[in-house]
Write an enzyme that holds these catalytic residues in place. Sequence first.
Site, PDB file in Angstrom:
ATOM      1  N   HIS A  66       1.059   1.633  -6.185  1.00  0.00           N
ATOM      2  CA  HIS A  66       2.195   1.547  -5.253  1.00  0.00           C
ATOM      3  C   HIS A  66       2.226   0.226  -4.473  1.00  0.00           C
ATOM      4  O   HIS A  66       3.182  -0.020  -3.731  1.00  0.00           O
ATOM      5  CB  HIS A  66       2.173   2.723  -4.269  1.00  0.00           C
ATOM      6  CG  HIS A  66       1.145   2.559  -3.202  1.00  0.00           C
ATOM      7  ND1 HIS A  66      -0.198   2.714  -3.447  1.00  0.00           N
ATOM      8  CD2 HIS A  66       1.263   2.216  -1.904  1.00  0.00           C
ATOM      9  CE1 HIS A  66      -0.873   2.487  -2.330  1.00  0.00           C
ATOM     10  NE2 HIS A  66      -0.007   2.180  -1.378  1.00  0.00           N
ATOM     11  N   HIS A  81       4.334  -3.827  -0.920  1.00  0.00           N
ATOM     12  CA  HIS A  81       4.042  -2.392  -0.764  1.00  0.00           C
ATOM     13  C   HIS A  81       5.308  -1.610  -1.124  1.00  0.00           C
ATOM     14  O   HIS A  81       6.277  -1.606  -0.372  1.00  0.00           O
ATOM     15  CB  HIS A  81       3.623  -2.102   0.676  1.00  0.00           C
ATOM     16  CG  HIS A  81       3.073  -0.734   0.861  1.00  0.00           C
ATOM     17  ND1 HIS A  81       3.867   0.392   0.905  1.00  0.00           N
ATOM     18  CD2 HIS A  81       1.795  -0.308   0.985  1.00  0.00           C
ATOM     19  CE1 HIS A  81       3.103   1.452   1.074  1.00  0.00           C
ATOM     20  NE2 HIS A  81       1.837   1.051   1.130  1.00  0.00           N
TER      21      HIS A  81
END
Length: 157
Positions: A66, A81
């Site tokens: 992620h 992110h």
Amino acid sequence: MFSFFTKNKELILKSPFEGKIVDITKVNDEVFSSKMLGDGIAVIPSNNIAVAPCDGTITQIFPTNHAFGIITKEGMEILIHIGIDTVSLNGVGFKRLVDVGRKVKKGTPIIEVDLEYIRKCKKNTITPVLITNMEKVESMDKNFNNNEEILKIKVKK
């Protein structure tokens, strides 16, 4: 020969996704909005492939895919992110396309993301793009209107 004759280096970052660019202070997560991890921008993605925002080396890809980090030849450390609280998805909805240590060019695909799945899981897809070593930044210009030039950074000598 003499360092006082060298000009500051400039680094231009593109958005890791196509989409709407917003200020980092608008991210609904205090870790990002308070600039605790660094300064930058965020993008609300409209496509499903996260790309390298600049040339550099992939220094980190989180086990859940992620988030990833890049270091540039100028020594700038960049963190991308993907989404908020997406670590809790345990990697479902994220597919790694490169490995740590790979040298990449601006625009190289890094992570394939299932945005629909993330939204279905009630997670926000907004993606912070941060400079994590701000002590090396002399100045930073943010551009909210152009996915090709979201950040223009002057690197300290």
